[in-house]
Design a protein around this motif. Sequence first.
Motif, PDB file in Angstrom:
ATOM      1  N   SER A   1       0.845  -1.181  -0.043  1.00 50.01           N
ATOM      2  CA  SER A   1      -0.050  -0.078  -0.147  1.00 50.01           C
ATOM      3  C   SER A   1       0.881   1.181   0.018  1.00 50.01           C
ATOM      4  CB  SER A   1      -0.868  -0.159   1.082  1.00 50.01           C
ATOM      5  OG  SER A   1      -0.462   0.370   2.338  1.00 50.01           O
ATOM      6  N   LEU A   2       2.214   1.199   0.717  1.00 55.63           N
ATOM      7  CA  LEU A   2       2.988   2.252   0.621  1.00 55.63           C
ATOM      8  C   LEU A   2       3.640   2.418  -0.927  1.00 55.63           C
ATOM      9  CD1 LEU A   2       5.435   2.290   3.519  1.00 55.63           C
ATOM     10  CD2 LEU A   2       4.151   4.122   2.909  1.00 55.63           C
ATOM     11  N   SER A   3       3.738   1.401  -1.672  1.00 51.19           N
ATOM     12  CA  SER A   3       4.172   1.613  -2.960  1.00 51.19           C
ATOM     13  C   SER A   3       3.205   2.322  -3.963  1.00 51.19           C
ATOM     14  CB  SER A   3       4.627   0.274  -3.721  1.00 51.19           C
ATOM     15  OG  SER A   3       3.665  -0.314  -4.239  1.00 51.19           O
ATOM     16  N   TYR A   4       2.065   2.430  -3.648  1.00 48.00           N
ATOM     17  CA  TYR A   4       1.020   3.238  -4.371  1.00 48.00           C
ATOM     18  C   TYR A   4       1.424   4.513  -4.189  1.00 48.00           C
ATOM     19  CZ  TYR A   4      -3.217   5.710  -5.094  1.00 48.00           C
ATOM     20  OH  TYR A   4      -4.221   6.386  -5.407  1.00 48.00           O
ATOM     21  N   TYR A   5       2.105   5.110  -2.842  1.00 45.03           N
ATOM     22  CA  TYR A   5       2.182   6.515  -2.690  1.00 45.03           C
ATOM     23  C   TYR A   5       3.395   7.027  -3.168  1.00 45.03           C
ATOM     24  CZ  TYR A   5      -2.028   6.185   0.152  1.00 45.03           C
ATOM     25  OH  TYR A   5      -3.127   5.695   0.727  1.00 45.03           O
TER      26      TYR A   5
END
Lengths: 214, 214
Positions: free
Chosen positions: B208-212
């Motif tokens: 979910s961090l890689s989305y940001y």
Amino acid sequence: MPPTDGEAERKIIPQAVIKRLSLYSRILQDLELENVEKISSADLGRRLGFNSAQVRKDLACFGQFGVPGFGYYVSDLRKNLRSILGKDRTVRVILIGVGNLGSALISYHGFTKQGFKMMWGFEAQPEAATQRVRSEVPIYHVDELESKIQGESVDIAVLAVPATEIQSIAERVVAAGVKAILNFVPARIEVPEEVQVRYVDLALELESLSYYVR
Amino acid sequence: MPPTDGEAERKIIPQAVIKRLSLYSRILQDLELENVEKISSADLGRRLGFNSAQVRKDLACFGQFGVPGFGYYVSDLRKNLRSILGKDRTVRVILIGVGNLGSALISYHGFTKQGFKMMWGFEAQPEAATQRVRSEVPIYHVDELESKIQGESVDIAVLAVPATEIQSIAERVVAAGVKAILNFVPARIEVPEEVQVRYVDLALELESLSYYVR
């Protein structure tokens, strides 16, 4: 449901939806391996314990992927989700703190399986850590943090240092230009607003289980 | 909102709500330490990034705790949530697999802080594990699993064994009478329906961090 797409795109997407995208993406990966070509929102939801409306609503945040009355093409949807999640390129990760937990994280099969590249580990006692982990990822002294990061693009720093050091380590990685932190330490950190921080709380799932064993 | 309480109690409470109860319970713990006596649903939500309607709806699944226009009494609500979560008694936990990850888990501060009692660890090489962890929790050979558990009430088994062994270990703990499993291994297990299983996926938050950071 359909006409809200444009509106939704302009909104900030809730974190919970982003998390579910990862789950969808994994199911689709499994389906591809099973040579399944298409899937309905109901079947996709069933595999994760969500209803079909939830699945359609989540995916509609990002565009129109499904064909009404037919479902989704597995490999197309997977490619789209990977791209939305920023996983169509390598995501570069570093780890700070290679103690017991860090040793497990640096060689965690789940990271590489999901396309993350663990670049380097940093540790106050790098020799002991290198012996402990038997991983191919090089482990440097934490003093070398800034010099190693400089000029390299590091996407995410994973922190597994002692709680007493977490704030100063967080400040150092942010000063070195890292924009996202995954914190495994049960302690809050303060960083500038533009830095994304996620906390992994290993006790949280245990708590939800304790509800069921009352 | 108010008249649905009774109806909601008869329903199965969604897992996501149970998870949020843990989060509420923690915030209330902090508030008690800060000597805060009451809090509104809006303030409680704000600390967790939920809106006030979500907070009221979640809590209404379990009864009528708030006073309209006033909010919640912090220590009463906390006591109620602890009881709902089954934490008004000691929850007894065992760990199987004391490798790198297991070594971190057996002495994880977050477990004891939340009232879980880590009873024993089990490991194929118990001597090496005992040296590695420097914890007070005794570590036995995995062959002793059944004989140690028998006659004791163990609530939850935490699994951190190699993926190749996960299914056989899961079957052994279930046969020994354990009704809930927390699985840290990135592999699915098959157990009878009445056994509660939760998977901790350490890569999910990273995704979910890689989305940001795209």
